[in-house]
Write an enzyme that holds these catalytic residues in place. Structure first.
Site, short mmCIF file in Angstrom:
data_model
loop_
_atom_site.label_atom_id
_atom_site.label_comp_id
_atom_site.label_asym_id
_atom_site.label_seq_id
_atom_site.Cartn_x
_atom_site.Cartn_y
_atom_site.Cartn_z
CE1 TYR A 198 65.92 2.68 52.35
CE2 TYR A 198 66.00 5.01 52.96
CZ TYR A 198 65.84 3.79 53.14
OH TYR A 198 65.92 3.48 54.66
CE LYS A 238 64.38 -13.17 52.75
NZ LYS A 238 64.26 -14.16 54.13
CG ASP A 287 66.40 -14.09 56.84
OD1 ASP A 287 67.53 -14.05 56.39
OD2 ASP A 287 65.44 -14.92 56.69
CG ASP A 298 67.35 2.55 57.68
OD1 ASP A 298 67.97 3.17 58.31
OD2 ASP A 298 66.02 2.37 57.62
CG ASP A 309 68.66 2.43 63.56
OD1 ASP A 309 69.47 3.12 63.12
OD2 ASP A 309 67.54 2.54 63.87
C1 LIG Z 1 65.37 9.37 57.97
C2 LIG Z 1 65.51 8.05 57.18
C3 LIG Z 1 65.21 8.71 55.54
C4 LIG Z 1 67.01 7.60 57.04
C5 LIG Z 1 67.14 6.46 56.22
O1 LIG Z 1 66.48 5.64 56.15
O2 LIG Z 1 68.12 6.40 55.68
C6 LIG Z 1 67.49 7.13 58.34
O3 LIG Z 1 66.93 6.20 58.89
C7 LIG Z 1 69.13 6.88 58.09
O4 LIG Z 1 69.31 6.01 58.67
O5 LIG Z 1 69.80 8.03 58.13
MG LIG Z 2 67.98 4.75 59.71
#
Ligand SMILES: CC(C)[C@H](C(=O)O)[C@@H](O)C(=O)O
Ligand SMILES: [Mg+2]
Ligand SMILES: NC(=O)c1ccc[n+]([C@@H]2O[C@H](COP(=O)([O-])OP(=O)(O)OC[C@H]3O[C@@H](n4cnc5c(N)ncnc54)[C@H](O)[C@@H]3O)[C@@H](O)[C@H]2O)c1
Length: 346
Positions: free
Chosen positions: A135, A186, A219, A243, A247
């Site tokens: 990042y 990984k 993975d 990240d 999700d």
């Molecule tokens: C928008 C992006 C920079 C951010 C990240 O990757 O951290 C988002 O996906 C999150 O999870 O907060």
């Molecule tokens: Mg994100």
């Protein structure tokens, strides 16, 4: 405990304003009378960028430093080239305020729908490193736009940065009933970074003999998050893996609309920032369809961070009760916010 909260509010783009309005409503309902809430709203995001060409100036940063905490909706808009706001605002702020602990809890509450079979026990926290990894913007392009373009995006991992987040994750695992910490990386392929993470993890583990540890490749972690999420208690991982898996973690534990996060600066040198895991959701913006629960739960994390444990717990209880009774009839963003505020105040 301070009886005054000086909060920076950044609605941002897309559904950001909609969910932050509800988050603030619930925050106000949760605070005792004698706590003075001062809010200052900032207009960062696409509108400001189009008007001024700026994403986050030095003056903005100085002003933000004066707050106890920051509440963010979301940043990012299709009218702005991808990455300009994400890097120029969000990551810039996370880096400048040294938000190295990106805390992302996942809990499947009773009665909440999950795409997983049955009703698995899901209650874990991802401690995502927030200032390093791929990042940092360390990379470049040569022969751009040609068939021979070369692009690099270097993952930066420092012993200092890895150790502090791993130590934080161990401390969090130690404080939880199951006392289990999983390193997700990984290291079979990303051997240099993987070696550093694994070594540091094993060294710090010696200081926490009560914490059970294991290691899973990222993975495989995506498999277990779907097939056996109950195996996780605390996960520590790098910025990008964190990240992605958060999700997925959100998707299996009630959806992205209920996933909260805190970008924590543990020393308190800079204000920590609380935001839903989701983005600005341009596909549903302005329609009252966004679920504000993730923002409301981020407010609970914010309150806990500032020492308002009872108020944080009350918000979480209100969310649990509301989710348990939600049923299938769709409600607007505002209706959900109102219902949560009533429960919290009641
Ligand atoms: C928008 C992006 C920079 C951010 C990240 O990757 O951290 C988002 O996906 C999150 O999870 O907060
Ligand atoms: Mg994100
Ligand atoms: N922290 C942040 O500010 C942040 C986080 C992630 C993405 N982004 C940005 O947001 C923009 C959109 O990104 P994306 O589409 O990849 O991810 P997103 O999280 O905005 O949306 C993904 C999906 O989830 C749904 N969704 C998101 N939040 C929801 C909510 N509260 N209630 C109901 N449904 C919800 C959306 O409708 C969409 O279908 C991009 O510019 C991205 O960079 C910002």
């Amino acid at each position: 405990m301070s009886r005054r909260i000086n909060l920076a509010v950044i609605p941002g783009d897309g559904i950001g304003q909609e969910v932050v309005t509800q988050g603030l409503k619930v925050l106000r309902a949760a605070l005792p009378q004698d706590v003075k809430l001062e809010t200052q709203e900032y207009d960062f995001g696409a509108k400001r960028y189009h008007a001024t060409g700026e994403t986050l100036t030095d003056t903005d940063v100085e002003q933000l430093k004066g707050h106890d905490a920051i509440l963010l909706g979301a940043i990012g808009d299709p009218s702005v080239p991808s990455g300009v706001l994400e890097r120029g605002f969000l990551l810039k702020l996370r880096f400048l305020f040294d938000h190295h602990v990106n805390l992302r809890p996942s809990k499947l509450l009773p009665g909440v729908a999950t795409p997983l079979a049955g009703q698995p026990e899901i209650d874990f926290v991802v401690v995502r490193e927030g200032t390093e990894g791929p990042y940092t913007g360390n990379g470049g392009t040569i022969r751009k736009g040609t068939p021979h373009e070369v692009a690099t995006e270097v993952s930066v991992n420092t012993a200092f940065g890895v150790e502090r987040v791993v130590r934080d994750a161990f401390a969090r695992a130690q404080a939880r009933p199951r006392k289990k910490l999983t390193l997700v990386h990984k290291n079979n392929v990303l051997a240099f970074a993987g070696h550093l993470w694994t070594n540091v993890f094993n060294e710090v583990a010696k200081e926490f003999p009560e914490v059970t540890t294991d290691y899973i490749h990222v993975d495989a972690a995506t498999i277990y998050l779907v097939t056996d999420p109950g195996r996780f208690d605390v996960i520590v991982t790098d910025n990008l893996f964190g990240d992605i898996i958060t999700d997925l973690a959100a998707a299996v534990s009630g959806g992205i609309g209920v996933a909260a996060s805190g970008n924590i600066n543990p020393s308190g040198e800079f204000p920590s920032m609380f935001e839903p895991v989701h983005g600005s959701a341009p596909d549903i913006a302005g329609q009252g369809k966004a679920d504000p629960t993730a923002t409301v739960l981020s407010v609970a994390l914010l309150l806990r961070h500032l020492g308002y444990e009872a108020e944080a717990a009350r918000i979480e209880e209100a969310v649990a009760a509301d989710l348990g009774e939600r049923g299938t009839a769709p409600r607007t963003t505002e209706e959900i916010g109102d219902a949560l505020a009533v429960r919290v105040a009641g």
